[in-house]
Design a protein around this motif. Structure first.
Motif, short mmCIF file in Angstrom:
data_model
loop_
_atom_site.label_atom_id
_atom_site.label_comp_id
_atom_site.label_asym_id
_atom_site.label_seq_id
_atom_site.Cartn_x
_atom_site.Cartn_y
_atom_site.Cartn_z
N GLN A 1 42.52 33.93 15.92
CA GLN A 1 41.48 34.50 16.76
C GLN A 1 40.21 34.67 15.92
O GLN A 1 40.28 34.99 14.74
N GLN B 1 39.67 48.15 21.22
CA GLN B 1 38.66 47.10 21.08
C GLN B 1 38.78 46.07 22.21
O GLN B 1 39.88 45.68 22.60
N LYS B 2 37.65 45.62 22.71
CA LYS B 2 37.62 44.71 23.86
C LYS B 2 38.31 43.38 23.57
O LYS B 2 38.77 42.71 24.50
N ASN B 3 38.39 42.99 22.32
CA ASN B 3 39.04 41.72 21.98
C ASN B 3 40.52 41.69 22.37
O ASN B 3 41.09 40.61 22.53
N SER C 1 44.52 37.69 11.88
CA SER C 1 44.11 37.14 13.17
C SER C 1 44.99 36.02 13.72
O SER C 1 44.60 35.38 14.69
N PHE D 1 37.86 36.90 16.04
CA PHE D 1 37.25 38.22 15.89
C PHE D 1 37.75 38.99 14.67
O PHE D 1 37.37 40.15 14.47
#
Length: 205
Positions: free
Chosen positions: A187, A19-21, A195, A189
């Motif tokens: 975070q 995942q880009k996160n 998170s 996301f």
């Protein structure tokens, strides 16, 4: 090892970690590595693209042969030597004081004996070396930690042993490291029990 852990979990981990996160954390953590590098829990090799070209070599350790097979496909795309080693981080088959940098990203949560692994990391790290890490773990808010404690026994079963409630900074310091740099926070996301991230650099005492 059961059917799920061997044939399904490696693909689940690969999908989740792509995942880009996560990319900014990989860039900052692996991107700060220097010299001879040991990566704990290299998995499918997603960090390889983030290492600086000037490093000497990367030794990637992981207990999953299935994930290491995926990592081997990424080795051809980097310009530094890479050695992939199927081994447990609790008992590293590596010499004392042999690495300049140890990198861990989203790995500490799933190691069964995290204390033994961190002591092994300290053993193989040079006295002036650095442990660079980006991990998720225990949140500071009581309402969130209650959920983390409730969910962890069930989450471990589907998440490859992943603990939601490990306090990363305390574990690293208890293993004989000094935190040189630490940032921690939620975070946006992911839900709060998943998170709270720790990111930083520690050095052997």
């Amino acid at each position: 090892m059961g059917f799920y852990n061997r044939y399904i979990l490696p693909h689940v981990i690969e999908f989740a970690m792509r995942q880009k996160n996560f990319e900014p954390f990989r860039g900052r953590t692996a991107g700060a590595a220097r010299g001879r590098v040991l990566e704990i829990g290299i998995g499918s090799g997603l960090n390889l693209a983030s290492y600086p070209a000037g490093i000497e070599t990367v030794c990637g350790v992981d207990p999953s042969s299935e994930l290491l097979a995926k990592a081997s496909q990424r080795v051809a795309n980097v310009k530094f030597p890479v050695r992939l080693l199927e081994a447990s981080s609790e008992k590293l088959p590596l010499e004392d004081r042999s690495f300049d940098t140890v990198v861990m990203t989203f790995t500490l949560c799933s190691i069964p004996d995290v204390g033994s692994a961190l002591h092994e990391i300290r053993r193989v790290l040079k006295p002036e070396g650095a442990l660079l890490f980006a991990e998720h773990g225990r949140a500071p808010d009581a309402d969130v930690t209650r959920w983390q404690d409730r969910m962890t026994p069930y989450w471990k079963r589907v998440g490859g042993g992943c603990h939601l409630n490990r306090k990363v900074d305390d574990l690293i310091q208890a293993a004989g490291f000094r935190l040189e740099r630490l940032s921690a926070g939620y975070q946006k996301f992911a839900p709060r029990p998943f998170s709270f991230f720790y990111e930083g650099c520690a050095r052997p005492i």
